[in-house]
Design a protein around this motif. Structure first.
Motif, mmCIF file in Angstrom:
data_model
loop_
_atom_site.group_PDB
_atom_site.id
_atom_site.type_symbol
_atom_site.label_atom_id
_atom_site.label_comp_id
_atom_site.label_asym_id
_atom_site.label_seq_id
_atom_site.Cartn_x
_atom_site.Cartn_y
_atom_site.Cartn_z
ATOM 1 N N SER A 67 19.689 61.456 -19.285
ATOM 2 C CA SER A 67 20.145 60.114 -19.587
ATOM 3 C C SER A 67 19.054 59.139 -19.192
ATOM 4 O O SER A 67 18.213 59.436 -18.357
ATOM 5 C CB SER A 67 21.436 59.791 -18.834
ATOM 6 N N THR A 68 19.067 58.005 -19.826
ATOM 7 C CA THR A 68 18.098 56.988 -19.468
ATOM 8 C C THR A 68 18.754 56.073 -18.451
ATOM 9 O O THR A 68 19.886 55.643 -18.642
ATOM 10 C CB THR A 68 17.660 56.167 -20.698
ATOM 11 N N GLY A 69 18.079 55.777 -17.402
ATOM 12 C CA GLY A 69 18.639 54.928 -16.367
ATOM 13 C C GLY A 69 18.201 53.489 -16.507
ATOM 14 O O GLY A 69 18.560 52.656 -15.697
ATOM 15 N N ALA A 70 17.442 53.190 -17.532
ATOM 16 C CA ALA A 70 16.907 51.838 -17.687
ATOM 17 C C ALA A 70 18.006 50.887 -18.151
ATOM 18 O O ALA A 70 18.736 51.184 -19.085
ATOM 19 C CB ALA A 70 15.771 51.837 -18.693
ATOM 20 N N PRO A 71 18.127 49.742 -17.506
ATOM 21 C CA PRO A 71 19.091 48.750 -17.985
ATOM 22 C C PRO A 71 18.614 48.147 -19.300
ATOM 23 O O PRO A 71 17.425 48.119 -19.592
ATOM 24 C CB PRO A 71 19.122 47.704 -16.874
ATOM 25 N N ARG A 72 19.555 47.678 -20.077
ATOM 26 C CA ARG A 72 19.235 47.084 -21.371
ATOM 27 C C ARG A 72 19.467 45.582 -21.322
ATOM 28 O O ARG A 72 20.457 45.117 -20.775
ATOM 29 C CB ARG A 72 20.098 47.694 -22.459
ATOM 30 N N VAL A 73 18.564 44.830 -21.928
ATOM 31 C CA VAL A 73 18.692 43.376 -22.025
ATOM 32 C C VAL A 73 19.160 43.058 -23.438
ATOM 33 O O VAL A 73 18.660 43.604 -24.412
ATOM 34 C CB VAL A 73 17.340 42.681 -21.734
ATOM 35 N N TYR A 74 20.160 42.174 -23.525
ATOM 36 C CA TYR A 74 20.671 41.773 -24.829
ATOM 37 C C TYR A 74 21.001 40.284 -24.793
ATOM 38 O O TYR A 74 21.075 39.678 -23.728
ATOM 39 C CB TYR A 74 21.902 42.591 -25.220
ATOM 40 N N ASN A 75 21.189 39.694 -25.962
ATOM 41 C CA ASN A 75 21.555 38.283 -26.063
ATOM 42 C C ASN A 75 23.049 38.143 -26.286
ATOM 43 O O ASN A 75 23.627 38.843 -27.125
ATOM 44 C CB ASN A 75 20.809 37.600 -27.213
ATOM 45 N N GLN A 76 23.652 37.240 -25.528
ATOM 46 C CA GLN A 76 25.070 36.905 -25.666
ATOM 47 C C GLN A 76 25.145 35.502 -26.239
ATOM 48 O O GLN A 76 24.618 34.563 -25.650
ATOM 49 C CB GLN A 76 25.749 36.946 -24.296
ATOM 50 N N GLY A 77 25.750 35.358 -27.399
ATOM 51 C CA GLY A 77 25.882 34.053 -28.026
ATOM 52 C C GLY A 77 27.277 33.497 -27.812
ATOM 53 O O GLY A 77 28.265 34.229 -27.898
ATOM 54 N N SER A 78 27.364 32.214 -27.504
ATOM 55 C CA SER A 78 28.647 31.542 -27.316
ATOM 56 C C SER A 78 28.676 30.272 -28.156
ATOM 57 O O SER A 78 27.727 29.492 -28.131
ATOM 58 C CB SER A 78 28.861 31.162 -25.849
ATOM 59 N N LEU A 79 29.756 30.094 -28.882
ATOM 60 C CA LEU A 79 30.012 28.865 -29.606
ATOM 61 C C LEU A 79 31.193 28.201 -28.911
ATOM 62 O O LEU A 79 32.257 28.808 -28.770
ATOM 63 C CB LEU A 79 30.359 29.138 -31.067
ATOM 64 N N ILE A 80 31.002 26.975 -28.458
ATOM 65 C CA ILE A 80 32.041 26.239 -27.740
ATOM 66 C C ILE A 80 32.415 25.027 -28.584
ATOM 67 O O ILE A 80 31.552 24.230 -28.941
ATOM 68 C CB ILE A 80 31.537 25.788 -26.357
#
Length: 188
Positions: free
Chosen positions: A127-140
């Motif tokens: 398994s890969t132990g590397a954390p993943r970075v992603y974008n979270q978009g929010s519309l308010i």
């Protein structure tokens, strides 16, 4: 049909359901407010004065404003500022998030054991132990009473964004987010 074929069909159904996850929409509102009395609205101008807002295209803001006007225009009258019952304010926030989970090469994300393997190939182990970075978009989307200038309703749509969206794909995602948020207004 054999058991393995039914298992494969069940697995594919679960996989497809997991891939079709839509945005998470939440709303909140002022209890006791008379939403039935609302007849007209105006959309306030977006100010691109923060570092985060400057990264978002003015064409994106214009698109969101048009979709809000179209959606609310089906139920309320769009009027000039000063004669409206409520004002619409909206914000777009894009944040980088960190997914600390591990990714198992056979069974996907998770913290638990791998279970039984059908293909004992060394290519599937680990398994890969590397954390993943992603974008979270929010519309308010905030609705403000024009007389009291106090908020009366808020709708938020949050979605994990995939990388490399074209402007047309971004607008499609935003259109769906606006529609899903405003579908929950009025709260009654």
């Amino acid at each position: 049909m054999s058991y393995s074929r039914w298992a494969l069909i069940g697995f594919l159904a679960v996989l497809m359901a997991g891939c079709s996850s839509g945005p998470r929409v939440t709303t909140d509102y002022q209890a006791g407010y008379d939403f039935a009395a609302l007849k007209s609205f105006t959309i306030s101008e977006v100010k691109q004065d923060t570092k985060d807002n400057l990264l978002i295209s003015p064409f994106t803001f214009s698109h969101i404003e048009n979709v809000i006007a179209q959606e609310l225009g089906q139920r309320y009258a769009s009027v000039a500022a000063g004669s409206q019952d409520f004002t619409v304010n909206f914000h777009v926030v894009i944040e980088e998030k960190l997914d600390p989970g591990t990714y198992d090469r056979v069974y996907g994300y998770g913290y638990y054991g791998r279970g039984y393997r059908y293909y004992p190939s060394p290519l599937f182990y680990g398994s890969t132990g590397a954390p993943r970075v992603y974008n979270q978009g929010s519309l308010i989307v905030d609705l403000v009473d024009a007389k009291t200038e106090k908020p009366i309703w808020r709708g938020v749509s949050e979605k994990r964004l995939r990388q490399g969206l074209t402007p047309q794909e971004q607008r499609e995602v935003l259109t769906n987010a606006v529609r899903e948020v405003l579908a929950k207004f009025p709260p009654i």
